[in-house]
Design a protein around this motif. Structure first.
Motif, PDB file in Angstrom:
ATOM      1  N   LEU A   1      36.848  42.253  48.475  1.00 18.11           N
ATOM      2  CA  LEU A   1      35.439  42.050  48.753  1.00 18.11           C
ATOM      3  C   LEU A   1      35.205  42.442  50.210  1.00 18.11           C
ATOM      4  CD1 LEU A   1      33.451  40.882  46.643  1.00 18.11           C
ATOM      5  CD2 LEU A   1      33.445  38.799  47.970  1.00 18.11           C
TER       6      LEU A   1
ATOM      7  N   PRO B   1      33.642  43.244  53.783  1.00 18.12           N
ATOM      8  CA  PRO B   1      34.619  43.755  54.740  1.00 18.12           C
ATOM      9  C   PRO B   1      35.886  42.908  54.846  1.00 18.12           C
ATOM     10  CG  PRO B   1      32.938  42.564  55.906  1.00 18.12           C
ATOM     11  CD  PRO B   1      32.564  42.509  54.456  1.00 18.12           C
ATOM     12  N   GLY B   2      36.105  41.945  53.973  1.00 15.56           N
ATOM     13  CA  GLY B   2      37.372  41.220  53.989  1.00 15.56           C
ATOM     14  C   GLY B   2      38.481  42.126  53.473  1.00 15.56           C
ATOM     15  N   PHE B   3      39.645  42.047  54.072  1.00 17.18           N
ATOM     16  CA  PHE B   3      40.820  42.755  53.568  1.00 17.18           C
ATOM     17  C   PHE B   3      40.662  44.262  53.457  1.00 17.18           C
ATOM     18  CE2 PHE B   3      40.815  38.550  51.319  1.00 17.18           C
ATOM     19  CZ  PHE B   3      41.628  37.933  52.251  1.00 17.18           C
ATOM     20  N   LYS B   4      40.236  44.869  54.553  1.00 13.44           N
ATOM     21  CA  LYS B   4      40.276  46.329  54.599  1.00 13.44           C
ATOM     22  C   LYS B   4      41.718  46.815  54.562  1.00 13.44           C
ATOM     23  CE  LYS B   4      36.398  46.557  57.688  1.00 13.44           C
ATOM     24  NZ  LYS B   4      35.976  46.974  59.016  1.00 13.44           N
TER      25      LYS B   4
ATOM     26  N   VAL C   1      43.200  32.640  49.607  1.00 12.71           N
ATOM     27  CA  VAL C   1      41.804  32.624  49.167  1.00 12.71           C
ATOM     28  C   VAL C   1      41.703  32.157  47.715  1.00 12.71           C
ATOM     29  CG1 VAL C   1      41.123  34.460  50.752  1.00 12.71           C
ATOM     30  CG2 VAL C   1      41.824  35.035  48.416  1.00 12.71           C
TER      31      VAL C   1
ATOM     32  N   MET D   1      39.139  33.248  45.746  1.00 10.60           N
ATOM     33  CA  MET D   1      38.386  34.281  45.024  1.00 10.60           C
ATOM     34  C   MET D   1      38.865  35.636  45.502  1.00 10.60           C
ATOM     35  SD  MET D   1      34.464  33.019  45.030  1.00 10.60           S
ATOM     36  CE  MET D   1      33.971  31.735  43.869  1.00 10.60           C
TER      37      MET D   1
ATOM     38  N   GLU E   1      34.394  51.668  55.100  1.00  6.20           N
ATOM     39  CA  GLU E   1      33.185  51.219  55.790  1.00  6.20           C
ATOM     40  C   GLU E   1      31.938  51.876  55.216  1.00  6.20           C
ATOM     41  OE1 GLU E   1      32.520  49.026  58.131  1.00  6.20           O
ATOM     42  OE2 GLU E   1      34.426  48.536  59.054  1.00  6.20           O
TER      43      GLU E   1
ATOM     44  N   ILE F   1      27.942  49.997  50.854  1.00  5.35           N
ATOM     45  CA  ILE F   1      28.343  49.261  49.651  1.00  5.35           C
ATOM     46  C   ILE F   1      27.299  49.415  48.557  1.00  5.35           C
ATOM     47  CG2 ILE F   1      28.763  46.954  48.725  1.00  5.35           C
ATOM     48  CD1 ILE F   1      29.835  46.191  51.539  1.00  5.35           C
ATOM     49  N   ILE F   2      27.756  49.758  47.358  1.00  3.51           N
ATOM     50  CA  ILE F   2      26.839  49.880  46.216  1.00  3.51           C
ATOM     51  C   ILE F   2      26.801  48.587  45.417  1.00  3.51           C
ATOM     52  CG2 ILE F   2      26.313  51.170  44.106  1.00  3.51           C
ATOM     53  CD1 ILE F   2      27.937  53.514  45.396  1.00  3.51           C
TER      54      ILE F   2
ATOM     55  N   GLN G   1      29.456  44.874  44.215  1.00  5.75           N
ATOM     56  CA  GLN G   1      30.693  44.124  44.368  1.00  5.75           C
ATOM     57  C   GLN G   1      30.900  43.198  43.175  1.00  5.75           C
ATOM     58  OE1 GLN G   1      29.736  42.494  48.464  1.00  5.75           O
ATOM     59  NE2 GLN G   1      31.516  43.690  49.027  1.00  5.75           N
ATOM     60  N   GLY G   2      32.158  42.914  42.894  1.00  4.69           N
ATOM     61  CA  GLY G   2      32.497  41.997  41.800  1.00  4.69           C
ATOM     62  C   GLY G   2      33.485  40.955  42.293  1.00  4.69           C
ATOM     63  N   ILE G   3      33.607  39.866  41.565  1.00  2.00           N
ATOM     64  CA  ILE G   3      34.385  38.721  42.057  1.00  2.00           C
ATOM     65  C   ILE G   3      35.130  38.047  40.915  1.00  2.00           C
ATOM     66  CG2 ILE G   3      32.627  36.943  41.719  1.00  2.00           C
ATOM     67  CD1 ILE G   3      34.457  37.346  44.980  1.00  2.00           C
TER      68      ILE G   3
ATOM     69  N   GLY H   1      36.355  36.967  55.557  1.00  2.00           N
ATOM     70  CA  GLY H   1      35.257  37.846  55.948  1.00  2.00           C
ATOM     71  C   GLY H   1      34.283  37.062  56.819  1.00  2.00           C
TER      72      GLY H   1
ATOM     73  N   MET I   1      27.200  40.320  47.992  1.00  2.00           N
ATOM     74  CA  MET I   1      27.542  38.938  47.669  1.00  2.00           C
ATOM     75  C   MET I   1      27.754  38.185  48.967  1.00  2.00           C
ATOM     76  SD  MET I   1      30.272  39.159  44.579  1.00  2.00           S
ATOM     77  CE  MET I   1      29.654  39.475  42.921  1.00  2.00           C
TER      78      MET I   1
ATOM     79  N   ILE J   1      42.348  27.035  53.057  1.00  2.00           N
ATOM     80  CA  ILE J   1      41.148  27.081  52.210  1.00  2.00           C
ATOM     81  C   ILE J   1      41.303  26.147  51.020  1.00  2.00           C
ATOM     82  CG2 ILE J   1      39.780  28.570  50.694  1.00  2.00           C
ATOM     83  CD1 ILE J   1      40.545  30.916  52.561  1.00  2.00           C
TER      84      ILE J   1
ATOM     85  N   GLN K   1      36.042  27.983  47.374  1.00  2.00           N
ATOM     86  CA  GLN K   1      35.035  28.939  47.827  1.00  2.00           C
ATOM     87  C   GLN K   1      33.952  29.090  46.766  1.00  2.00           C
ATOM     88  OE1 GLN K   1      37.966  32.258  48.730  1.00  2.00           O
ATOM     89  NE2 GLN K   1      37.184  31.973  50.799  1.00  2.00           N
TER      90      GLN K   1
END
Lengths: 288, 288, 288, 288
Positions: free
Chosen positions: A198, A200-203, A216, A218, A232, A235-236, A238-240, B201, B218, B235, B238
């Protein structure tokens, strides 16, 4: 129940100004174009206007050329960038893959069953592993191996193939290679990548391992346009997915694949249905 | 349908070893403790074992002291850290707030209606704004203003209040202050914070503004234990919410509050129901 | 970042016909009304057109009366039902409750903090239990007990209160009474009810007990307009929650309350923001 | 990070009684079986106990026979039904389909990539349409057409094939036929069906059309065991998807397929991982 008729799609954006809607909708009415659906949005920060219309021509002599000739001058006054997409249009999409097949398999299935209204004239990979999938679907498969030394040549070959096959959209379906700045430039705005976090987390590399380290609860996936800056691009969608302590990194990888493939599919669908607009590094998405 | 009887809860963790389950469950059976539910997990990476049991004593002379005396020696052989929580136990929780009241209001409501089985003997804030809420619920409210200069004194006062009110758990319900290392040390492992982003993030200040800048689709919230490293504590849980291009930062803030308050509530509930275990910077959560 | 300005909202619906959009948007442009956002939808089954526009007047002499006088005649040609809602409009909402307070508490909180832009001039209940809540918020509370014999009188009293307080919208926030056909008639189209199941599953009484009997793995809530047919009114929005075998009926009730209150809030927000349109027993909802 | 080792799985259920846990876990410890994970649940309504354990033998001479001989007598005292599943066990699963291929394609993909640890020795259909899919995966495909007159013969042939191929589990992957009571009897407890609605809402035929008529804002899918009562078998798991007014029935069908295939996959995975227990018309599912 009346049958569905696939509509024409009109999309446009321009600087914010009084009358942006009217210039479009007035023409639609005058030209006898029956409007099924409108979404418009005027961004008060970027000061840009965005609109998407689904419509059906009612005049027998309707044509894109006629539309162009009549509407073009009106649009110019608003510095409007606009596009008309015909119902039968099937964009030509190249898929780039590495060894993971979950996204490719999903896209080929949806392509075959008509859920994804595109042509896939070519699949390109730096590994030979997924050739059998391409073959079963009757799609040419190019195996272009890559090493740090041969990267410039390999990328040039890819770009040549994209031209040769007249490609409109490139999908990086877990291609797993860092593109050179030159390549990013070539693909700027016309390539969609799926990143397995997700953002910008975990580029960067091994996001599921990073996520596991952080504990985490999620994990997600991000579909974005490719631009000059790795991970970067705008973003179009996102899914979780919810996870817990019993997920080791290999479990996160396995579970995450369901999110990745649906997220990538949604992004491609939004793109080809002309629901996505660039807006200063972000996107406007009239989703459905 | 038979009535619910609130169970005793037994929790333990120790280094991984053959027999960790048996030492617990055998004692339960021998002591006549009826087991309603077990969750256990043995982490193959950290090589630690975790177990949580809900049970009901069937022997008339059951007592925590007796349990302790009989089970203690057996546990020692396994270097087991364990805890027995009685059904009537209501942990004493202090809530720290700033000016935002959405989390506080939610916790007070759930406290009042019995959904959250805790005592709230004190509310502490660096602002006077939320005193009326505390008052209506009949809870002492301490207004301890803070400036860069008075931070050490203010934090010392808070710690004194926590001792005075015999507090087991501190909840930072959008307290909005960066705690000093000394304060973090005091709260280590016994304070839960709600951060208004999907960590890791958007650490730090104004995460919704950061999220808006990035054009994410999100936004989320993260409840975590406070440790020495800001926004890096283990954590617990979330929450997430879908957004789109029409959300300006102030809309993200407003929408995010629903996720924040539910996420914080869930974390507190897991904690007081003894569902959360520390596991090398991550957590094991036997959620329900 | 430019400040948000609360917009005027224009909504309309009429039989499908070429030019429905244009008649609206052309007037907007001519009258100098700056359009922030449009959603329109033309239902190919019911053959009705729906549109919602957020706009800001730019002419100094703008007024609702002027709009009415100028646009009215144009609308008539399309048999258009339309409505103009000013930014400052705060609908007068009556809340009906029984003994459960989770929905009421949530609505009062959101009302107090400005998240829900309404007036709540009166709360009515068949029980005295929630008077203290009303009192704290300074809202008149009417306790109108009901028995099978006194139902007609009690309902007549309610309707009288609704008139006396000049109520636009009635919210049944877990009112728990089956309304008489006469009462349904009175409230038709101007009352929102929250039902604690995912309708049309589990109509009628004790839906959580029904859900438990069936062993479902998800429970939900449905907010709908009241019409003449109990639990059959047009659905506005629905919410859902995952559950498992360890949830007894009392746990489903407790867990479900979070879904109920958010679902009811969303429905009210959609309604007062003029996002909901009736469409032959179903609804069109331009949600955000 | 230590590698994952696929564990043995022990599952059991019996009437509630003091000592049910201990009889299992004590044997595990005595036999040198290392416990990775336990879930147990004691249902206070049905008064039955359920337990699932993942373990790894540490004794060189471990065998299922030895386990059986040693544990069997202890289990008898508790009227315990129990089962030992070895790590290498790959259940033999028959898939029944009609013309829709979305579930079949998904299951074959997950089977091929090892995500679904089963054998698929045979695919049976009342239509010839999906033979090519079976062929590509190298799986025998039986086309057994059905008419109201030939139903008894066709069902008998299916049952013969299930015996011939030594099938443990039958998956109705949108088979679309109403089974006869005789057939239900044959499949009782060993067949999983996917129904394309959130049962008990929208039983029977064309659930998406029913959902559209009602104007629901969410559609779902339910995976359940087949029993004698159509669409009433014990529910294993359910999935959900948000929809809006712009979804015509054909859109609901298309969108719903993603939920159906994931829901069916989850149910099969839970079943083969021995996470599902029957509990008086409902199920206990120790999901992960």
């Amino acid at each position: 129940m009346p049958n569905a008729i696939k509509p024409w799609v009109f999309t446009a954006s321009c600087p914010s100004k009084l009358g942006t809607v009217d210039v479009v909708t007035r023409y639609m009415a005058e030209a006898g174009n029956y409007v099924d659906e409108i979404h418009s949005f005027d961004d008060r920060v970027s000061k840009r206007f965005f609109i998407r219309i689904e419509f059906q021509p009612t005049e027998a002599d309707f044509s894109a050329e006629k539309f162009d000739a009549a509407f073009g001058p009106r649009a110019s006054e608003f510095e409007m960038e606009w596009e008309l997409t015909e119902p039968e249009h099937r964009p030509r999409v190249a898929i780039l893959v590495s060894k993971y097949d979950h996204c490719l398999n999903d896209l080929l299935y949806r392509h075959r069953t008509g859920q994804l209204n595109i042509e896939i004239p070519v699949i390109i990979s730096n590994h030979p592993d997924l050739e059998h999938l391409a073959e079963w679907h009757g799609i040419p498969y190019y195996h272009l191996p890559i090493t740090p030394d041969t990267k410039p040549e390999q990328e040039a070959e890819i770009v040549k193939l994209l031209e040769q096959y007249d490609i409109e959209l490139v999908v990086l379906a877990r291609y797993m290679q860092v593109l050179s700045p030159w390549m990013c430039e070539q693909l700027n705005g016309k390539a969609i990548n799926i990143h397995h976090s997700l953002l910008p987390g975990f580029k960067g590399a091994r996001p599921y391992h990073q996520a596991w380290e952080k504990g985490v609860k999620m994990v997600g996936a991000t579909a974005h346009y490719v631009n000059n800056d790795l991970d970067e691009g705008p973003i179009i969608t996102q899914g979780i997915q919810t996870v817990d302590h019993a997920f080791y990194p290999e479990d996160l990888i396995s579970k995450g694949q369901d999110v990745e493939r649906v997220t990538l599919f949604n992004a491609i669908r939004y793109h080809i249905e002309k629901r996505v607009f660039l807006n200063e590094g972000r996107t406007v998405v009239f989703s459905s």
